[in-house]
Design a protein around this motif. Structure first.
Motif, PDB file in Angstrom:
ATOM      1  N   CYS A   1       0.008   0.642  -5.870  1.00  0.00           N
ATOM      2  CA  CYS A   1      -0.962   0.731  -4.763  1.00  0.00           C
ATOM      3  C   CYS A   1      -1.558   2.139  -4.689  1.00  0.00           C
ATOM      4  O   CYS A   1      -2.773   2.289  -4.507  1.00  0.00           O
ATOM      5  CB  CYS A   1      -0.292   0.371  -3.442  1.00  0.00           C
TER       6      CYS A   1
ATOM      7  N   ASN B   1       0.816  -1.221   0.000  1.00  0.00           N
ATOM      8  CA  ASN B   1       0.000   0.000   0.000  1.00  0.00           C
ATOM      9  C   ASN B   1       0.849   1.270   0.000  1.00  0.00           C
ATOM     10  O   ASN B   1       0.396   2.326   0.433  1.00  0.00           O
ATOM     11  CB  ASN B   1      -0.998   0.015   1.159  1.00  0.00           C
ATOM     12  N   THR B   2       2.081   1.154  -0.481  1.00  0.00           N
ATOM     13  CA  THR B   2       2.955   2.331  -0.542  1.00  0.00           C
ATOM     14  C   THR B   2       3.561   2.544  -1.929  1.00  0.00           C
ATOM     15  O   THR B   2       4.035   3.646  -2.215  1.00  0.00           O
ATOM     16  CB  THR B   2       4.129   2.212   0.463  1.00  0.00           C
TER      17      THR B   2
ATOM     18  N   ARG C   1       4.049  -3.912  -6.282  1.00  0.00           N
ATOM     19  CA  ARG C   1       5.408  -4.379  -6.598  1.00  0.00           C
ATOM     20  C   ARG C   1       5.877  -5.470  -5.639  1.00  0.00           C
ATOM     21  O   ARG C   1       6.771  -6.232  -5.967  1.00  0.00           O
ATOM     22  CB  ARG C   1       6.381  -3.201  -6.570  1.00  0.00           C
TER      23      ARG C   1
HETATM   24 ZN   LIG Z   1       2.266  -1.726  -3.480  1.00  0.00          ZN
END
Ligand SMILES: [Zn+2]
Length: 143
Positions: free
Chosen positions: A21, A16-17, A30
């Motif tokens: 995302c 989530n970064t 990734r």
């Molecule tokens: Zn991600």
């Protein structure tokens, strides 16, 4: 995340970064990993901080079956309606009356669609489609 929370997660773990995302495509993260063997009393979830979403409080028992859909088919139905750019007042056609199609109908309803046409040939699924927000049922195929 911290111990004791009630959490919901996808079958894809994501950080989530990363750029994928951030663009809303956590399944293309990734660092994505499949979360397998999840029907167990205890589970190690990789990338837990990016993958899991906690509820504000422990949900009542009767709500838990509905929350289970958030880990899979509801997310897919929601993504489809979002990708179709459903807006308040939109007319939407959902092709297919399986779990994802039915939850696509529910998602379109939540997004404010004014007319939702379900392509469905199964009586029981037509009833669910109507309950979830379909305004029209089309049973015909072909010409
Ligand atoms: Zn991600």
């Amino acid at each position: 995340m911290k111990p004791g929370l009630f959490v919901i997660g996808s079958f894809f773990a994501s950080d989530n970064t990363c750029p994928h995302c951030h663009a809303g495509y956590q399944t293309s993260c990734r660092q994505r990993e499949f979360v397998t063997t999840a029907q167990a009393p205890v589970l190690r979830v990789p990338l837990a901080d990016g993958t899991l979403v906690s509820t504000p409080e422990l949900p009542p028992d009767d709500l838990i079956p509905s929350l289970l859909t958030l880990s899979d088919v509801m997310g897919t139905g929601w993504f489809a309606a979002d990708a179709a750019n459903v807006k308040p007042g939109s007319t939407v056609v959902v092709v297919g009356d399986g779990a994802v199609g039915l939850l696509g109908i529910l998602s379109a309803k939540q997004m404010g669609a004014g007319r939702i046409i379900a392509m469905s040939r199964h009586d029981t699924r037509q009833m669910l489609a109507t309950e979830f927000g379909a305004t029209d049922i089309v049973t015909e195929r072909g010409d």
